[in-house]
Design a protein around this motif. Sequence first.
Motif, PDB file in Angstrom:
ATOM      1  N   MET A 185      13.878   3.690  24.483  1.00 13.73           N
ATOM      2  CA  MET A 185      13.747   2.335  24.996  1.00 13.73           C
ATOM      3  C   MET A 185      14.746   1.416  24.287  1.00 13.73           C
ATOM      4  SD  MET A 185       9.565   2.095  25.090  1.00 13.73           S
ATOM      5  CE  MET A 185       8.608   3.606  25.235  1.00 13.73           C
ATOM      6  N   PHE A 186      14.678   0.149  24.608  1.00 10.81           N
ATOM      7  CA  PHE A 186      15.490  -0.840  23.924  1.00 10.81           C
ATOM      8  C   PHE A 186      14.903  -1.103  22.530  1.00 10.81           C
ATOM      9  CE2 PHE A 186      16.296  -1.597  28.417  1.00 10.81           C
ATOM     10  CZ  PHE A 186      17.667  -1.763  28.452  1.00 10.81           C
ATOM     11  N   ASP A 187      15.770  -1.346  21.554  1.00 11.12           N
ATOM     12  CA  ASP A 187      15.330  -1.625  20.177  1.00 11.12           C
ATOM     13  C   ASP A 187      14.352  -0.568  19.684  1.00 11.12           C
ATOM     14  OD1 ASP A 187      16.827  -4.030  20.177  1.00 11.12           O
ATOM     15  OD2 ASP A 187      15.178  -5.067  21.177  1.00 11.12           O
ATOM     16  N   ASP A 188      14.692   0.687  19.957  1.00 12.15           N
ATOM     17  CA  ASP A 188      13.771   1.794  19.698  1.00 12.15           C
ATOM     18  C   ASP A 188      14.257   2.613  18.504  1.00 12.15           C
ATOM     19  OD1 ASP A 188      11.879   3.764  19.844  1.00 12.15           O
ATOM     20  OD2 ASP A 188      12.210   4.246  21.955  1.00 12.15           O
ATOM     21  N   TRP A 189      13.580   2.455  17.369  1.00  9.36           N
ATOM     22  CA  TRP A 189      13.935   3.194  16.158  1.00  9.36           C
ATOM     23  C   TRP A 189      13.027   4.391  15.934  1.00  9.36           C
ATOM     24  CZ3 TRP A 189      18.456   1.402  15.052  1.00  9.36           C
ATOM     25  CH2 TRP A 189      18.749   0.048  15.277  1.00  9.36           C
ATOM     26  N   TYR A 190      12.054   4.599  16.835  1.00  7.35           N
ATOM     27  CA  TYR A 190      11.043   5.626  16.604  1.00  7.35           C
ATOM     28  C   TYR A 190      11.026   6.705  17.683  1.00  7.35           C
ATOM     29  CZ  TYR A 190       9.487   2.086  13.316  1.00  7.35           C
ATOM     30  OH  TYR A 190       9.445   1.175  12.296  1.00  7.35           O
ATOM     31  N   TRP A 191      11.996   6.665  18.574  1.00  4.20           N
ATOM     32  CA  TRP A 191      12.087   7.726  19.584  1.00  4.20           C
ATOM     33  C   TRP A 191      12.376   9.056  18.892  1.00  4.20           C
ATOM     34  CZ3 TRP A 191      16.956   9.753  22.091  1.00  4.20           C
ATOM     35  CH2 TRP A 191      16.661  10.658  23.111  1.00  4.20           C
ATOM     36  N   LEU A 192      11.619  10.084  19.253  1.00  2.00           N
ATOM     37  CA  LEU A 192      11.824  11.426  18.707  1.00  2.00           C
ATOM     38  C   LEU A 192      12.804  12.153  19.622  1.00  2.00           C
ATOM     39  CD1 LEU A 192       8.137  12.284  17.734  1.00  2.00           C
ATOM     40  CD2 LEU A 192       9.982  11.424  16.266  1.00  2.00           C
ATOM     41  N   ALA A 193      14.006  12.392  19.110  1.00  2.00           N
ATOM     42  CA  ALA A 193      15.117  12.844  19.950  1.00  2.00           C
ATOM     43  C   ALA A 193      15.371  14.339  19.886  1.00  2.00           C
ATOM     44  CB  ALA A 193      16.393  12.105  19.534  1.00  2.00           C
ATOM     45  N   GLN A 194      14.501  15.114  19.224  1.00  2.00           N
ATOM     46  CA  GLN A 194      14.836  16.525  19.026  1.00  2.00           C
ATOM     47  C   GLN A 194      14.833  17.322  20.334  1.00  2.00           C
ATOM     48  OE1 GLN A 194      12.118  15.023  17.703  1.00  2.00           O
ATOM     49  NE2 GLN A 194      10.309  16.351  17.667  1.00  2.00           N
ATOM     50  N   ARG A 195      13.989  16.954  21.296  1.00  7.79           N
ATOM     51  CA  ARG A 195      14.008  17.671  22.578  1.00  7.79           C
ATOM     52  C   ARG A 195      15.330  17.424  23.289  1.00  7.79           C
ATOM     53  NH1 ARG A 195      12.564  16.120  27.823  1.00  7.79           N
ATOM     54  NH2 ARG A 195      12.160  17.915  29.194  1.00  7.79           N
ATOM     55  N   SER A 196      15.757  16.165  23.357  1.00  8.27           N
ATOM     56  CA  SER A 196      17.026  15.832  23.987  1.00  8.27           C
ATOM     57  C   SER A 196      18.192  16.464  23.236  1.00  8.27           C
ATOM     58  CB  SER A 196      17.196  14.307  24.040  1.00  8.27           C
ATOM     59  OG  SER A 196      18.441  13.940  24.584  1.00  8.27           O
ATOM     60  N   GLY A 197      18.116  16.484  21.912  1.00  9.60           N
ATOM     61  CA  GLY A 197      19.185  17.090  21.126  1.00  9.60           C
ATOM     62  C   GLY A 197      19.343  18.570  21.404  1.00  9.60           C
TER      63      GLY A 197
END
Length: 270
Positions: A185-197
């Motif tokens: 999302m916007f201003d999102d510091w807590y997105w868990l990106a390991q699936r996308s990575g």
Amino acid sequence: MNHDATLAHAAALIEAADGLLICAGAGMGIDSGLPDFRGAQGFWHAYPALGAADMRFEAIANPSAFRDDPELAWGFYGHRLALYRATQPHVGFAILRRWAQKMQHGSFVFTSNVDGQFQRAGFAEEQIAECHGSLHWLQCIEPCNRAIWPAQDFIPQVDTERCRLIGPMPACPYCGGLARPNVLMFDDWYWLAQRSGAQQRRLALWREQVEHLVVLELGAGTRIPTVRHLAHAAGGDLMRINPDAAHAGNARINLSLGAREALQAIDALL
């Protein structure tokens, strides 16, 4: 090059390719009937309750919305999740699958869309990279750990007039707190990106195998140009399909058409 010659050139490049990289933005889903969020008016037309509150997309598509007013935030995202589950992908998705099946290395999808439409259309999960995550997956809002889990057990009940969730909110199975979409999302510091990575690492490995790559960029905008940048950087023959594509200067082929119309026109020549 005139329109017919451009379509014929596109068809010839596809016939010669041994791999198809599909780079899709929001314009790909519009032809399936999904709402267009371009500009405040387009967003408010789709969600009039948010328009009445003068609330822009950047404010509701924001992790702070889940902390400040979780029923409103999940009203918005819950409605979208239900809509994505009910939407049938347009015929262009099937055309892309058929083209890829004839290529030695098939296809890979890179998309900023969080709607899961490529999976719904039959593309293999391991051949899709969702750079902004997916609304079909959840995570803890804190997050209390690094877990990501499917949203399949969450059936949102939404008061669409007020854009508010009226049923149970999804909970984190680890701490019992609020769950949120695994979406950037916007201003999102807590997105868990390991699936996308992990998805993007699979894309890089696939790209190394392909010698004659065709890149189809479909409905990707310029406001957040992640998809356009990847399409250009991938190498290969880039075709940009977008109703507003006339200004594009780094594509081999530009077609100022919607995704479905362009794919059907090219397919008629193959």
